[in-house]
Design a protein around this motif. Structure first.
Motif, short mmCIF file in Angstrom:
data_model
loop_
_atom_site.label_atom_id
_atom_site.label_comp_id
_atom_site.label_asym_id
_atom_site.label_seq_id
_atom_site.Cartn_x
_atom_site.Cartn_y
_atom_site.Cartn_z
N GLY A 174 -14.92 61.64 -46.60
CA GLY A 174 -14.78 62.30 -45.70
C GLY A 174 -14.63 61.55 -44.23
O GLY A 174 -14.44 62.03 -43.13
N LEU A 175 -14.19 60.15 -44.54
CA LEU A 175 -14.09 59.23 -43.40
C LEU A 175 -12.55 58.97 -43.31
O LEU A 175 -11.87 59.36 -44.27
CB LEU A 175 -15.07 58.23 -43.47
CG LEU A 175 -16.46 58.38 -43.24
CD1 LEU A 175 -17.25 57.09 -43.59
CD2 LEU A 175 -16.74 58.97 -41.82
N VAL A 176 -12.11 58.10 -42.24
CA VAL A 176 -10.98 57.77 -42.33
C VAL A 176 -10.59 56.35 -42.22
O VAL A 176 -11.56 55.69 -42.05
CB VAL A 176 -10.04 58.32 -40.84
CG1 VAL A 176 -9.94 59.87 -41.08
CG2 VAL A 176 -10.77 57.93 -39.86
N ARG A 177 -9.40 55.82 -42.65
CA ARG A 177 -9.03 54.43 -42.89
C ARG A 177 -9.48 53.71 -41.45
O ARG A 177 -9.86 52.36 -41.69
CB ARG A 177 -7.54 54.22 -43.04
CG ARG A 177 -7.09 54.54 -44.34
CD ARG A 177 -5.74 54.18 -44.65
NE ARG A 177 -5.34 54.58 -46.27
CZ ARG A 177 -4.33 54.14 -46.97
NH1 ARG A 177 -3.94 52.87 -46.35
NH2 ARG A 177 -4.19 54.40 -48.14
N GLU A 178 -9.21 54.21 -40.27
CA GLU A 178 -9.57 53.22 -38.87
C GLU A 178 -11.02 53.10 -39.08
O GLU A 178 -11.38 52.20 -38.31
CB GLU A 178 -9.26 54.32 -37.88
CG GLU A 178 -7.57 54.31 -37.50
CD GLU A 178 -7.07 55.30 -38.72
OE1 GLU A 178 -7.53 56.26 -39.30
OE2 GLU A 178 -5.67 55.07 -38.86
N HIS A 179 -12.08 53.69 -39.58
CA HIS A 179 -13.37 53.60 -39.72
C HIS A 179 -13.64 52.12 -40.54
O HIS A 179 -14.77 51.67 -39.83
CB HIS A 179 -14.28 54.67 -40.34
CG HIS A 179 -14.21 55.90 -39.46
ND1 HIS A 179 -14.17 57.05 -40.05
CD2 HIS A 179 -14.14 56.12 -38.23
CE1 HIS A 179 -14.25 58.07 -39.28
NE2 HIS A 179 -14.23 57.24 -37.92
N ALA A 180 -12.88 51.42 -41.17
CA ALA A 180 -12.84 50.46 -41.90
C ALA A 180 -13.47 49.07 -41.10
O ALA A 180 -14.03 48.27 -41.35
CB ALA A 180 -12.03 50.10 -42.77
N SER A 181 -12.73 48.96 -39.74
CA SER A 181 -12.97 48.02 -39.10
C SER A 181 -14.11 48.05 -38.21
O SER A 181 -14.43 47.12 -37.19
CB SER A 181 -11.61 47.72 -38.21
OG SER A 181 -11.46 48.93 -37.44
N ARG A 182 -14.88 49.20 -37.99
CA ARG A 182 -15.89 49.39 -37.30
C ARG A 182 -17.34 48.95 -37.70
O ARG A 182 -17.31 48.68 -38.75
CB ARG A 182 -16.11 50.97 -36.65
CG ARG A 182 -14.80 51.49 -36.20
CD ARG A 182 -14.84 53.04 -35.70
NE ARG A 182 -13.70 53.59 -35.12
CZ ARG A 182 -13.67 54.69 -34.76
NH1 ARG A 182 -14.90 55.69 -34.85
NH2 ARG A 182 -12.64 55.24 -34.29
N TYR A 183 -18.17 48.96 -36.94
CA TYR A 183 -19.66 48.56 -37.32
C TYR A 183 -20.60 49.79 -37.41
O TYR A 183 -20.48 50.72 -36.83
CB TYR A 183 -20.12 47.55 -36.45
CG TYR A 183 -19.65 46.26 -36.23
CD1 TYR A 183 -19.92 45.08 -36.90
CD2 TYR A 183 -18.29 45.96 -35.45
CE1 TYR A 183 -19.26 43.85 -37.12
CE2 TYR A 183 -17.57 44.66 -35.60
CZ TYR A 183 -17.81 43.71 -36.28
OH TYR A 183 -17.56 42.49 -36.38
N PRO A 184 -21.64 49.71 -38.08
CA PRO A 184 -22.61 50.79 -38.51
C PRO A 184 -22.95 51.59 -37.03
O PRO A 184 -23.03 52.72 -37.19
CB PRO A 184 -23.73 50.16 -39.02
CG PRO A 184 -23.18 49.09 -39.96
CD PRO A 184 -22.12 48.57 -38.98
N HIS A 185 -23.37 50.83 -35.84
CA HIS A 185 -23.95 51.51 -34.84
C HIS A 185 -22.94 52.15 -34.18
O HIS A 185 -23.40 53.16 -33.35
CB HIS A 185 -24.36 50.35 -33.77
CG HIS A 185 -23.13 49.36 -33.22
ND1 HIS A 185 -22.68 48.43 -33.81
CD2 HIS A 185 -22.70 49.94 -32.02
CE1 HIS A 185 -21.58 48.02 -32.77
NE2 HIS A 185 -21.55 48.72 -31.76
N GLU A 186 -21.67 52.23 -34.61
CA GLU A 186 -20.66 53.12 -33.96
C GLU A 186 -20.70 54.44 -34.62
O GLU A 186 -19.71 55.32 -34.43
CB GLU A 186 -19.09 52.53 -33.91
CG GLU A 186 -18.98 51.19 -33.17
CD GLU A 186 -17.69 50.45 -33.50
OE1 GLU A 186 -16.86 50.90 -32.85
OE2 GLU A 186 -17.76 49.42 -33.88
#
Length: 384
Positions: free
Chosen positions: A211-223
């Motif tokens: 249920g997440l999107v591809r753009e989330h791959a480059s983010r960090y857990p705190h976001e």
């Protein structure tokens, strides 16, 4: 009863922790089986040994004694109890026996990975060789390269990697210095995957699956929010294509609405991939909804085990009845009449003469009781 070979079998598991001369029996003589495709719920109050049991199964701890079998192969054998006895005994015959048992346990655990590698190699051979023989040109070269990579990974992969864990705290279990892509793909990299394109595609597939999107791959857990972090933890576990997932209170740190989303996600993944799940929780309402069978733990021991409907309809151990009496319902009339049952083991049991054991009191329903309690349970069941 389903008579098929269990996927996971835990026999007399003991996990003790020592601090000086003080010994904490976190898990004490626990036995159960989990069949392929089912959800096995493990419940009990905080500190009863649920999480320790899960961590022992996945070999985060070296177990004190007992055996753990996965797919019929012993993946963990407790040798600490042999070592402790070895220090105390002076009998030469017993010393020789204990040393032989330690050697046998170590050798069997080494062999389990060799057996898995040989089995996986045979599976890959059946899968790839006909496809390579039928392919031509670039497709043939690509398949041959992939086949070699898979064979190399099969030799490095341990059997226990087919068991993955979703940890309780979605904040503490994710490295804050790693991106989501690095977190989810870490297992693949450890197993030897070097193709960045393959890794990225698998990561994107897992993100969309939870249920997440591809753009989330480059983010960090705190976001991310708590629910999103837990979804990342789920993605990290299923990317390894496991057969068994240990879900350690995966919804306890989440809001009620988010809890439902994560439980529904696990249900969907279970149906899609045919997953087997050990679901650890203390919320009995969630466990009843999600589990096929339930084991109840108290102070490191398994006190009752039965099918979900059977356990809720006929709780036989006093501690199980105490837990069930604490479940609130959205019914004001029922809540006014509800009476909490307090469990006091000293008042409930007399084990001064006859010690308890884990007994089957009716088909598939096990209770920790001594002979007198067993006879009373049988009399009560016949009177129903």
């Amino acid at each position: 009863m389903n008579n098929q070979e269990p996927l996971l079998r835990v026999e007399h598991l003991c996990q003790y922790f020592k601090a000086g001369n003080f010994v904490t029996k976190a898990v004490d003589d626990v036995s159960f089986e989990i069949r392929k495709g089912e959800v096995f719920g493990l419940v009990g109050e905080s500190g009863c040994g649920k999480t320790t049991t899960g961590r022992s199964i996945i070999k985060l701890y070296n177990i004190t004694s007992g055996n753990i079998y996965f797919k019929g192969v012993r993946i963990a054998a407790g040798i600490q109890s042999y070592r402790d006895e070895l220090k105390k005994t002076k009998d030469p015959t017993r010393i020789a026996e204990l040393k032989a048992q330690i050697r046998a346990a170590r050798e069997e655990q080494k062999n389990c990975d060799r057996e898995y590698a040989a089995k996986r190699t045979e599976e890959l051979k059946k899968e790839y060789e006909p496809r390579i023989a039928a392919a031509v040109g670039e497709e043939k070269a690509r398949l041959e390269s992939r086949y070699k990579d898979e064979l190399r990974k099969a030799k490095k992969t341990r059997l226990v990697t087919q068991i993955q864990m979703i940890f309780q705290d979605p904040i503490a279990s994710l490295d804050p210095r790693m991106t989501v892509r690095e977190i989810i793909s870490e297992g693949l990299v450890i197993q030897g995957e070097r193709d960045k394109k393959v890794i990225d595609e698998k990561v994107y597939e897992m993100l969309e699956l939870v249920g997440l999107v591809r753009e989330h791959a480059s983010r960090y857990p705190h976001e991310f929010s708590g629910g999103q972090r837990q979804r990342i933890g789920v993605a990290r576990s299923i990317i390894m294509n496991p057969e068994l997932i240990i879900a350690d209170e995966p919804v306890s740190a989440l809001d009620v609405s988010v809890q439902a989303q994560v439980i529904n996600l696990l249900n969907e993944l279970r149906e899609r991939f045919g997953l087997t799940i050990l679901f650890i929780a203390h919320d009995l309402s969630v466990v009843k909804y999600f589990s096929d069978r339930i084991g109840v733990m108290y102070y490191g021991k398994m006190v009752e085990l039965a099918d979900s409907d059977e356990l809720f309809a006929h709780p036989l151990h006093p501690y199980t009845r105490s837990l069930l009496s604490a479940i609130p319902l959205p019914d004001p009339i029922y809540e006014r009449q509800r009476r909490r049952i307090t469990y006091n083991p000293l008042a409930e049991h007399d084990y001064s003469v006859d010690q308890p054991s884990f007994r089957e009191v009716r088909p598939g329903h096990f209770v920790q009781c001594n002979e007198a309690e067993y006879q009373k349970i049988q009399a009560d069941l016949q009177a129903e």
